[in-house]
Design a protein around this motif. Structure first.
Motif, mmCIF file in Angstrom:
data_model
loop_
_atom_site.group_PDB
_atom_site.id
_atom_site.type_symbol
_atom_site.label_atom_id
_atom_site.label_comp_id
_atom_site.label_asym_id
_atom_site.label_seq_id
_atom_site.Cartn_x
_atom_site.Cartn_y
_atom_site.Cartn_z
ATOM 1 N N LYS A 57 1.140 -1.072 -11.141
ATOM 2 C CA LYS A 57 2.059 -2.118 -10.700
ATOM 3 C C LYS A 57 3.081 -2.388 -11.794
ATOM 4 O O LYS A 57 2.723 -2.820 -12.883
ATOM 5 N N SER A 58 4.322 -2.148 -11.477
ATOM 6 C CA SER A 58 5.403 -2.498 -12.393
ATOM 7 C C SER A 58 5.604 -4.008 -12.346
ATOM 8 O O SER A 58 5.016 -4.684 -11.501
ATOM 9 N N PRO A 59 6.433 -4.547 -13.225
ATOM 10 C CA PRO A 59 6.674 -5.995 -13.163
ATOM 11 C C PRO A 59 7.143 -6.476 -11.782
ATOM 12 O O PRO A 59 6.624 -7.462 -11.259
ATOM 13 N N ALA A 60 8.097 -5.791 -11.178
ATOM 14 C CA ALA A 60 8.590 -6.212 -9.855
ATOM 15 C C ALA A 60 7.537 -6.014 -8.771
ATOM 16 O O ALA A 60 7.435 -6.822 -7.847
ATOM 17 N N LYS A 61 6.746 -4.962 -8.880
ATOM 18 C CA LYS A 61 5.684 -4.750 -7.892
ATOM 19 C C LYS A 61 4.660 -5.878 -7.952
ATOM 20 O O LYS A 61 4.117 -6.283 -6.931
ATOM 21 N N ARG A 62 4.388 -6.380 -9.119
ATOM 22 C CA ARG A 62 3.471 -7.517 -9.255
ATOM 23 C C ARG A 62 4.051 -8.745 -8.556
ATOM 24 O O ARG A 62 3.368 -9.420 -7.801
ATOM 25 N N ILE A 63 5.304 -9.031 -8.846
ATOM 26 C CA ILE A 63 5.955 -10.225 -8.305
ATOM 27 C C ILE A 63 6.091 -10.147 -6.780
ATOM 28 O O ILE A 63 5.834 -11.117 -6.081
ATOM 29 N N LEU A 64 6.486 -8.979 -6.273
ATOM 30 C CA LEU A 64 6.764 -8.836 -4.841
ATOM 31 C C LEU A 64 5.555 -8.381 -4.029
ATOM 32 O O LEU A 64 5.617 -8.383 -2.803
ATOM 33 N N GLY A 65 4.488 -7.964 -4.695
ATOM 34 C CA GLY A 65 3.267 -7.596 -3.988
ATOM 35 C C GLY A 65 3.228 -6.159 -3.520
ATOM 36 O O GLY A 65 3.011 -5.880 -2.346
ATOM 37 N N PHE A 66 3.412 -5.215 -4.442
ATOM 38 C CA PHE A 66 3.314 -3.781 -4.150
ATOM 39 C C PHE A 66 2.403 -3.118 -5.165
ATOM 40 O O PHE A 66 2.156 -3.649 -6.246
ATOM 41 N N GLN A 67 1.938 -1.921 -4.834
ATOM 42 C CA GLN A 67 1.135 -1.134 -5.762
ATOM 43 C C GLN A 67 1.308 0.340 -5.427
ATOM 44 O O GLN A 67 1.454 0.720 -4.259
ATOM 45 N N MET B 103 3.586 -16.588 -2.648
ATOM 46 C CA MET B 103 4.605 -16.726 -3.648
ATOM 47 C C MET B 103 5.936 -17.119 -3.018
ATOM 48 O O MET B 103 6.907 -17.335 -3.700
ATOM 49 N N THR B 104 5.993 -17.175 -1.720
ATOM 50 C CA THR B 104 7.226 -17.594 -1.084
ATOM 51 C C THR B 104 7.440 -19.090 -1.194
ATOM 52 O O THR B 104 8.520 -19.568 -0.971
ATOM 53 N N GLU B 105 6.426 -19.821 -1.549
ATOM 54 C CA GLU B 105 6.574 -21.250 -1.755
ATOM 55 C C GLU B 105 6.905 -21.494 -3.210
ATOM 56 O O GLU B 105 6.080 -21.293 -4.081
ATOM 57 N N THR B 106 8.127 -21.911 -3.459
ATOM 58 C CA THR B 106 8.561 -22.058 -4.842
ATOM 59 C C THR B 106 7.912 -23.230 -5.544
ATOM 60 O O THR B 106 7.809 -23.223 -6.757
ATOM 61 N N ASN B 107 7.446 -24.234 -4.807
ATOM 62 C CA ASN B 107 6.865 -25.384 -5.478
ATOM 63 C C ASN B 107 5.496 -25.093 -6.079
ATOM 64 O O ASN B 107 5.059 -25.791 -6.969
ATOM 65 N N ASN B 108 4.812 -24.047 -5.641
ATOM 66 C CA ASN B 108 3.510 -23.687 -6.208
ATOM 67 C C ASN B 108 3.610 -22.512 -7.169
ATOM 68 O O ASN B 108 2.625 -21.956 -7.578
ATOM 69 N N ASN B 109 4.797 -22.101 -7.502
ATOM 70 C CA ASN B 109 5.006 -20.891 -8.273
ATOM 71 C C ASN B 109 5.344 -21.236 -9.720
ATOM 72 O O ASN B 109 6.357 -21.856 -9.984
ATOM 73 N N ASN B 110 4.503 -20.792 -10.640
ATOM 74 C CA ASN B 110 4.750 -21.043 -12.053
ATOM 75 C C ASN B 110 5.796 -20.108 -12.637
ATOM 76 O O ASN B 110 6.266 -20.315 -13.737
ATOM 77 N N ASP B 111 6.154 -19.030 -11.909
ATOM 78 C CA ASP B 111 7.133 -18.085 -12.413
ATOM 79 C C ASP B 111 8.560 -18.550 -12.161
ATOM 80 O O ASP B 111 9.496 -17.958 -12.645
ATOM 81 N N GLY B 112 8.778 -19.585 -11.350
ATOM 82 C CA GLY B 112 10.106 -20.153 -11.200
ATOM 83 C C GLY B 112 10.700 -20.011 -9.822
ATOM 84 O O GLY B 112 10.206 -19.310 -8.954
ATOM 85 N N LYS C 74 2.035 6.940 -3.051
ATOM 86 C CA LYS C 74 2.869 6.138 -2.163
ATOM 87 C C LYS C 74 2.753 4.685 -2.596
ATOM 88 O O LYS C 74 1.848 4.314 -3.344
ATOM 89 N N VAL C 75 3.669 3.880 -2.108
ATOM 90 C CA VAL C 75 3.694 2.461 -2.443
ATOM 91 C C VAL C 75 3.208 1.677 -1.234
ATOM 92 O O VAL C 75 3.658 1.911 -0.114
ATOM 93 N N ILE C 76 2.264 0.777 -1.482
ATOM 94 C CA ILE C 76 1.713 -0.052 -0.395
ATOM 95 C C ILE C 76 1.889 -1.528 -0.731
ATOM 96 O O ILE C 76 2.134 -1.902 -1.875
ATOM 97 N N VAL C 77 1.736 -2.361 0.279
ATOM 98 C CA VAL C 77 1.738 -3.800 0.065
ATOM 99 C C VAL C 77 0.410 -4.168 -0.588
ATOM 100 O O VAL C 77 -0.644 -3.659 -0.212
ATOM 101 N N SER C 78 0.479 -5.020 -1.581
ATOM 102 C CA SER C 78 -0.701 -5.389 -2.359
ATOM 103 C C SER C 78 -0.642 -6.884 -2.663
ATOM 104 O O SER C 78 0.311 -7.567 -2.320
ATOM 105 N N GLU C 79 -1.655 -7.343 -3.347
ATOM 106 C CA GLU C 79 -1.706 -8.752 -3.749
ATOM 107 C C GLU C 79 -0.609 -9.035 -4.779
ATOM 108 O O GLU C 79 -0.404 -8.270 -5.715
ATOM 109 N N LYS C 80 0.085 -10.141 -4.600
ATOM 110 C CA LYS C 80 1.100 -10.558 -5.565
ATOM 111 C C LYS C 80 0.418 -11.107 -6.807
ATOM 112 O O LYS C 80 -0.642 -11.694 -6.732
#
Length: 192
Positions: free
Chosen positions: A86-96, A1-10, A145-151
Protein backbone atom coordinates in the motif's frame (compact mmCIF):
# COMPACT_ATOMS: atom_id res chain seq x y z
CA UNK A 1 -12.95 8.22 5.85
CA UNK A 2 -15.53 10.13 3.87
CA UNK A 3 -16.66 11.78 7.06
CA UNK A 4 -14.24 14.60 7.64
CA UNK A 5 -15.29 15.23 11.22
CA UNK A 6 -13.98 11.81 12.35
CA UNK A 7 -10.79 12.00 10.31
CA UNK A 8 -7.53 12.85 12.06
CA UNK A 9 -5.75 13.22 8.71
CA UNK A 10 -7.68 16.41 7.87
CA UNK A 11 -10.37 17.90 5.73
CA UNK A 12 -8.42 17.59 2.47
CA UNK A 13 -8.11 13.80 2.81
CA UNK A 14 -11.83 13.57 3.58
CA UNK A 15 -12.70 15.59 0.47
CA UNK A 16 -10.38 13.48 -1.69
CA UNK A 17 -12.08 10.35 -0.36
CA UNK A 18 -15.52 11.74 -1.25
CA UNK A 19 -14.45 12.33 -4.85
CA UNK A 20 -12.71 8.95 -5.03
CA UNK A 21 -15.78 7.05 -3.86
CA UNK A 22 -17.78 8.32 -6.83
CA UNK A 23 -16.18 6.34 -9.71
CA UNK A 24 -13.71 3.41 -9.90
CA UNK A 25 -11.77 4.92 -12.81
CA UNK A 26 -11.46 8.24 -10.99
CA UNK A 27 -10.38 6.28 -7.89
CA UNK A 28 -7.37 4.79 -9.62
CA UNK A 29 -6.27 7.94 -11.40
CA UNK A 30 -6.71 9.96 -8.21
CA UNK A 31 -4.67 7.36 -6.35
CA UNK A 32 -1.88 7.55 -8.95
CA UNK A 33 -1.89 11.35 -8.97
CA UNK A 34 -2.01 11.63 -5.17
CA UNK A 35 0.84 9.12 -4.86
CA UNK A 36 2.86 11.12 -7.35
CA UNK A 37 2.27 14.34 -5.38
CA UNK A 38 3.04 12.75 -2.00
CA UNK A 39 6.17 11.02 -3.24
CA UNK A 40 7.40 14.21 -4.92
CA UNK A 41 6.88 16.11 -1.66
CA UNK A 42 8.99 13.48 0.09
CA UNK A 43 11.76 12.96 -2.44
CA UNK A 44 12.28 16.44 -3.94
CA UNK A 45 13.80 17.80 -0.69
CA UNK A 46 15.95 14.66 -0.50
CA UNK A 47 17.02 15.26 -4.10
CA UNK A 48 18.03 18.84 -3.30
CA UNK A 49 19.97 17.61 -0.28
CA UNK A 50 21.78 15.01 -2.37
CA UNK A 51 22.57 17.52 -5.14
CA UNK A 52 23.79 20.01 -2.54
CA UNK A 53 26.03 17.45 -0.87
CA UNK A 54 27.24 16.30 -4.28
CA UNK A 55 28.14 19.85 -5.24
CA UNK A 56 30.05 20.33 -1.98
CA UNK A 57 31.91 17.05 -2.36
CA UNK A 58 32.31 17.02 -6.16
CA UNK A 59 36.09 16.79 -5.93
CA UNK A 60 35.89 13.73 -3.65
CA UNK A 61 33.13 11.81 -5.51
CA UNK A 62 33.67 9.64 -8.53
CA UNK A 63 30.99 9.46 -11.24
CA UNK A 64 29.68 6.05 -10.13
CA UNK A 65 28.90 7.19 -6.60
CA UNK A 66 27.42 10.42 -7.94
CA UNK A 67 25.05 8.48 -10.22
CA UNK A 68 24.02 6.22 -7.33
CA UNK A 69 23.27 9.24 -5.15
CA UNK A 70 21.16 10.86 -7.89
CA UNK A 71 19.01 7.76 -8.24
CA UNK A 72 18.27 7.31 -4.51
CA UNK A 73 15.13 9.51 -4.63
CA UNK A 74 13.87 7.59 -7.68
CA UNK A 75 14.54 4.32 -5.90
CA UNK A 76 12.40 5.50 -2.98
CA UNK A 77 9.64 6.51 -5.42
CA UNK A 78 9.66 3.06 -7.01
CA UNK A 79 9.27 1.46 -3.60
CA UNK A 80 6.23 3.49 -2.55
CA UNK A 81 4.12 0.30 -2.22
CA UNK A 82 6.77 -1.39 -0.08
CA UNK A 83 4.82 -1.64 3.19
CA UNK A 84 1.83 -4.01 3.06
CA UNK A 85 1.57 -3.38 -0.71
CA UNK A 86 0.00 0.00 0.00
CA UNK A 87 1.44 3.31 -1.09
CA UNK A 88 0.54 6.43 0.88
CA UNK A 89 -2.41 7.23 -1.43
CA UNK A 90 -3.58 3.61 -1.46
CA UNK A 91 -3.74 3.71 2.33
CA UNK A 92 -5.75 6.93 2.34
CA UNK A 93 -8.14 5.93 -0.47
CA UNK A 94 -8.44 2.24 0.45
CA UNK A 95 -6.52 0.24 -2.17
CA UNK A 96 -3.94 -2.54 -2.06
CA UNK A 97 -1.73 -4.33 -4.58
CA UNK A 98 -2.25 -8.10 -4.58
CA UNK A 99 -0.66 -11.06 -6.32
CA UNK A 100 -3.06 -12.33 -8.99
CA UNK A 101 -2.20 -16.00 -8.35
CA UNK A 102 -2.57 -16.04 -4.58
CA UNK A 103 -4.91 -13.08 -4.00
CA UNK A 104 -2.65 -12.12 -1.08
CA UNK A 105 -0.69 -8.91 -0.67
CA UNK A 106 1.95 -8.54 -3.36
CA UNK A 107 5.44 -8.96 -2.00
CA UNK A 108 7.98 -6.14 -1.96
CA UNK A 109 9.72 -7.33 -5.12
CA UNK A 110 6.45 -7.45 -7.07
CA UNK A 111 5.58 -3.95 -5.90
CA UNK A 112 8.99 -2.69 -6.98
CA UNK A 113 8.81 -4.38 -10.40
CA UNK A 114 5.30 -3.04 -11.07
CA UNK A 115 6.58 0.50 -10.50
CA UNK A 116 9.57 0.25 -12.86
CA UNK A 117 7.41 1.38 -15.77
CA UNK A 118 6.51 4.64 -14.03
CA UNK A 119 9.88 6.28 -14.76
CA UNK A 120 9.61 5.70 -18.49
CA UNK A 121 5.86 5.67 -19.16
CA UNK A 122 3.94 7.54 -16.45
CA UNK A 123 1.48 9.15 -18.86
CA UNK A 124 0.84 5.82 -20.62
CA UNK A 125 0.27 4.21 -17.20
CA UNK A 126 -2.37 6.85 -16.43
CA UNK A 127 -4.14 6.17 -19.74
CA UNK A 128 -4.10 2.40 -19.10
CA UNK A 129 -5.37 3.10 -15.56
CA UNK A 130 -8.35 4.92 -17.06
CA UNK A 131 -9.12 1.98 -19.32
CA UNK A 132 -8.47 -0.74 -16.74
CA UNK A 133 -8.61 0.50 -13.11
CA UNK A 134 -7.38 -2.84 -11.69
CA UNK A 135 -4.26 -3.26 -13.80
CA UNK A 136 -1.80 -0.97 -15.48
CA UNK A 137 1.27 -1.98 -17.52
CA UNK A 138 3.38 -2.55 -14.40
CA UNK A 139 0.71 -4.85 -12.99
CA UNK A 140 0.81 -7.01 -16.11
CA UNK A 141 4.60 -7.32 -15.78
CA UNK A 142 4.52 -8.12 -12.03
CA UNK A 143 1.34 -10.27 -12.25
CA UNK A 144 -0.45 -8.06 -9.75
CA UNK A 145 -3.66 -6.06 -9.57
CA UNK A 146 -5.10 -3.31 -7.41
CA UNK A 147 -8.16 -4.04 -5.27
CA UNK A 148 -10.31 -2.09 -2.86
CA UNK A 149 -9.00 -2.54 0.67
CA UNK A 150 -9.38 -1.15 4.15
CA UNK A 151 -8.51 2.54 4.43
CA UNK A 152 -5.67 3.44 6.75
CA UNK A 153 -4.24 6.62 8.14
CA UNK A 154 -1.12 8.01 6.50
CA UNK A 155 0.84 7.68 9.73
CA UNK A 156 0.38 3.87 9.67
CA UNK A 157 3.44 3.81 7.40
CA UNK A 158 5.64 4.61 10.41
CA UNK A 159 4.28 1.61 12.32
CA UNK A 160 5.00 -0.62 9.32
CA UNK A 161 8.49 0.86 9.00
CA UNK A 162 9.27 0.04 12.64
CA UNK A 163 8.06 -3.56 12.23
CA UNK A 164 10.01 -4.28 9.03
CA UNK A 165 12.54 -7.08 9.13
CA UNK A 166 15.24 -7.81 6.54
CA UNK A 167 14.02 -10.26 3.86
CA UNK A 168 15.56 -11.93 0.84
CA UNK A 169 13.31 -9.82 -1.41
CA UNK A 170 15.20 -6.71 -0.31
CA UNK A 171 18.40 -8.04 -1.89
CA UNK A 172 16.53 -8.73 -5.14
CA UNK A 173 15.11 -5.21 -5.11
CA UNK A 174 18.57 -3.73 -4.64
CA UNK A 175 20.04 -5.84 -7.45
CA UNK A 176 17.21 -5.15 -9.91
CA UNK A 177 17.18 -1.47 -8.91
CA UNK A 178 20.93 -1.20 -9.43
CA UNK A 179 20.75 -2.80 -12.87
CA UNK A 180 17.71 -0.69 -13.83
CA UNK A 181 19.27 2.61 -12.78
CA UNK A 182 22.64 1.67 -14.25
CA UNK A 183 20.87 1.04 -17.55
CA UNK A 184 19.01 4.36 -17.28
CA UNK A 185 22.27 6.15 -16.53
CA UNK A 186 23.85 4.64 -19.64
CA UNK A 187 20.87 5.77 -21.70
CA UNK A 188 21.00 9.27 -20.26
CA UNK A 189 24.76 9.66 -20.76
CA UNK A 190 24.42 8.19 -24.28
CA UNK A 191 21.92 10.93 -25.18
CA UNK A 192 24.46 13.67 -24.44
Amino acid sequence: MTETNNNNDGIIVGEISKVANSNSRINRILSMFLDHCIMCLLIVPLGFLIFGLGALMKDNLNNGIGIILVFIPFFIYLNKDFFKAKSPAKRILGFQVIDRKTNKSANELQCFVRNLTICVAWLLEVIIGLINPERRIGDFIANTKVIVSEKEKFKSIWTDLKNTKLKTNFIGILIIGGIYFYGLSLLLTGMN
